[in-house]
Design a protein around this motif. Structure first.
Motif, PDB file in Angstrom:
ATOM      1  N   GLU A 125       2.290   4.614  11.398  1.00 18.38           N
ATOM      2  CA  GLU A 125       3.352   5.346  10.729  1.00 18.38           C
ATOM      3  C   GLU A 125       2.931   5.531   9.268  1.00 18.38           C
ATOM      4  O   GLU A 125       3.019   4.602   8.453  1.00 18.38           O
ATOM      5  N   PHE A 126       2.454   6.713   8.942  1.00 25.25           N
ATOM      6  CA  PHE A 126       2.008   7.039   7.593  1.00 25.25           C
ATOM      7  C   PHE A 126       3.231   7.464   6.784  1.00 25.25           C
ATOM      8  O   PHE A 126       3.737   8.564   6.935  1.00 25.25           O
ATOM      9  N   LEU A 127       3.714   6.575   5.930  1.00 23.76           N
ATOM     10  CA  LEU A 127       4.986   6.797   5.250  1.00 23.76           C
ATOM     11  C   LEU A 127       4.903   7.878   4.177  1.00 23.76           C
ATOM     12  O   LEU A 127       5.928   8.433   3.783  1.00 23.76           O
ATOM     13  N   ASP A 128       3.709   8.169   3.689  1.00 25.04           N
ATOM     14  CA  ASP A 128       3.517   9.244   2.712  1.00 25.04           C
ATOM     15  C   ASP A 128       2.884  10.468   3.361  1.00 25.04           C
ATOM     16  O   ASP A 128       2.003  11.115   2.788  1.00 25.04           O
ATOM     17  N   HIS A 129       3.361  10.787   4.561  1.00 29.59           N
ATOM     18  CA  HIS A 129       2.862  11.963   5.287  1.00 29.59           C
ATOM     19  C   HIS A 129       3.482  13.198   4.635  1.00 29.59           C
ATOM     20  O   HIS A 129       4.477  13.755   5.109  1.00 29.59           O
ATOM     21  N   SER A 130       2.886  13.627   3.521  1.00 32.64           N
ATOM     22  CA  SER A 130       3.424  14.715   2.710  1.00 32.64           C
ATOM     23  C   SER A 130       2.330  15.745   2.437  1.00 32.64           C
ATOM     24  O   SER A 130       1.154  15.503   2.735  1.00 32.64           O
ATOM     25  N   PRO A 131       2.655  16.915   1.872  1.00 35.60           N
ATOM     26  CA  PRO A 131       1.728  18.058   1.847  1.00 35.60           C
ATOM     27  C   PRO A 131       0.360  17.798   1.221  1.00 35.60           C
ATOM     28  O   PRO A 131      -0.642  18.360   1.661  1.00 35.60           O
ATOM     29  N   MET A 153       2.021   2.260   4.677  1.00 42.79           N
ATOM     30  CA  MET A 153       1.900   2.474   6.124  1.00 42.79           C
ATOM     31  C   MET A 153       2.577   1.348   6.875  1.00 42.79           C
ATOM     32  O   MET A 153       2.650   0.209   6.396  1.00 42.79           O
ATOM     33  N   ASN A 154       3.075   1.676   8.054  1.00 41.63           N
ATOM     34  CA  ASN A 154       3.507   0.668   9.016  1.00 41.63           C
ATOM     35  C   ASN A 154       2.640   0.816  10.258  1.00 41.63           C
ATOM     36  O   ASN A 154       2.216   1.916  10.612  1.00 41.63           O
ATOM     37  N   PHE A 155       2.411  -0.284  10.930  1.00 37.62           N
ATOM     38  CA  PHE A 155       1.662  -0.263  12.183  1.00 37.62           C
ATOM     39  C   PHE A 155       2.581  -0.828  13.254  1.00 37.62           C
ATOM     40  O   PHE A 155       2.843  -2.029  13.303  1.00 37.62           O
ATOM     41  N   LYS A 156       3.105   0.082  14.077  1.00 38.33           N
ATOM     42  CA  LYS A 156       4.112  -0.334  15.057  1.00 38.33           C
ATOM     43  C   LYS A 156       4.205   0.718  16.155  1.00 38.33           C
ATOM     44  O   LYS A 156       3.749   1.859  16.010  1.00 38.33           O
ATOM     45  N   GLN A 157       4.808   0.328  17.260  1.00 39.57           N
ATOM     46  CA  GLN A 157       5.124   1.278  18.320  1.00 39.57           C
ATOM     47  C   GLN A 157       6.224   2.204  17.816  1.00 39.57           C
ATOM     48  O   GLN A 157       7.267   1.740  17.344  1.00 39.57           O
ATOM     49  N   MET A 158       5.994   3.522  17.869  1.00 39.66           N
ATOM     50  CA  MET A 158       6.950   4.471  17.310  1.00 39.66           C
ATOM     51  C   MET A 158       7.764   5.142  18.410  1.00 39.66           C
ATOM     52  O   MET A 158       7.197   5.682  19.362  1.00 39.66           O
ATOM     53  N   ASN A 159       9.090   5.112  18.259  1.00 39.65           N
ATOM     54  CA  ASN A 159       9.944   5.799  19.224  1.00 39.65           C
ATOM     55  C   ASN A 159      10.071   7.277  18.848  1.00 39.65           C
ATOM     56  O   ASN A 159       9.498   7.739  17.852  1.00 39.65           O
TER      57      ASN A 159
END
Length: 222
Positions: A125-131, A153-159
């Protein structure tokens, strides 16, 4: 090593034995975070270095990590630096937002969506997934993507909701969200309209919050 005045993040490019490297200097944190980063939490530089290694181990593109450095006293955290190999690139996601006539715009956007799906499937989960945080290299009939600004970032199973929310910072343009939703729906075998509805919900929510913060900053001259 003093790359900037410590009041803001900055990146400088240097030549090192024939190799171009980037040195990112992180702003000096406030008084409370000087203690937090000294004793309780890894610095942004250390996290950037560690997360880059994790991405590479999962075959996710990012500039090659070289090292990180910190300048601390016995009780307080001060400066930190992240060093990586300099990467040449053709565009970032931002150009897709600002220039809808960019050549092969839709193909690049769909490829980017598949790249994001790969992140999600690898529990990233890339928390700064920005342009500005995805660099894009154009190859013959293909596109390579590289993440930068890695310290959140978080490293986890994403729903499903986690995945849709992860697109929220990228673009305010509904037509771009429609393309990404259409491509992502094929990858998760879900109805395209359902994917779009959820992706657009989180996009609108982010944009509304972003505009509200800008208005408050302007009002109080922050």
């Amino acid at each position: 090593m003093h790359v900037n005045d410590g009041k803001r993040n900055s990146i400088k490019v240097f030549d090192l034995i024939g190799i171009k490297i980037n040195i990112k200097s992180f702003k000096i944190p406030n008084a409370i975070n000087k203690l937090v980063y000294r004793f309780l939490r890894k610095s942004k530089a250390e996290r950037s270095f560690s997360y880059a290694q994790t991405l590479i181990s999962k075959k996710i593109g990012t500039p090659l990590p070289i090292a990180y450095a910190e300048n601390n006293s016995s009780v307080l955290f001060n400066e930190s630096y992240y060093i990586s190999e300099h990467l040449e690139y053709d565009l970032t996601y931002r150009e897709l937002v600002t220039n809808p006539e960019f050549e092969d715009h839709e193909q690049i956007l769909r490829a980017f969506t598949r790249f994001t799906y790969k992140l999600h499937e690898n529990q990233i989960e890339f928390l700064d997934h920005s342009p500005g945080n995805t660099l894009i290299q154009i190859k013959e009939n293909a596109y390579d993507f590289f993440l930068v600004d890695l310290n959140r970032m978080n490293f986890k199973q994403m729903n499903f909701d986690d995945r849709m929310k992860n697109f929220s910072r990228l673009t305010p343009k509904k037509e771009m969200v429609e393309v990404m939703a259409n491509e992502y729906s094929k990858l998760i075998e879900k109805d395209s309209s359902e994917v779009f509805e959820k992706m657009w919900f989180y996009t609108k929510k982010f944009q509304e919050n972003h505009l509200r913060k800008k208005r408050l900053k302007k009002k109080f001259k922050l």
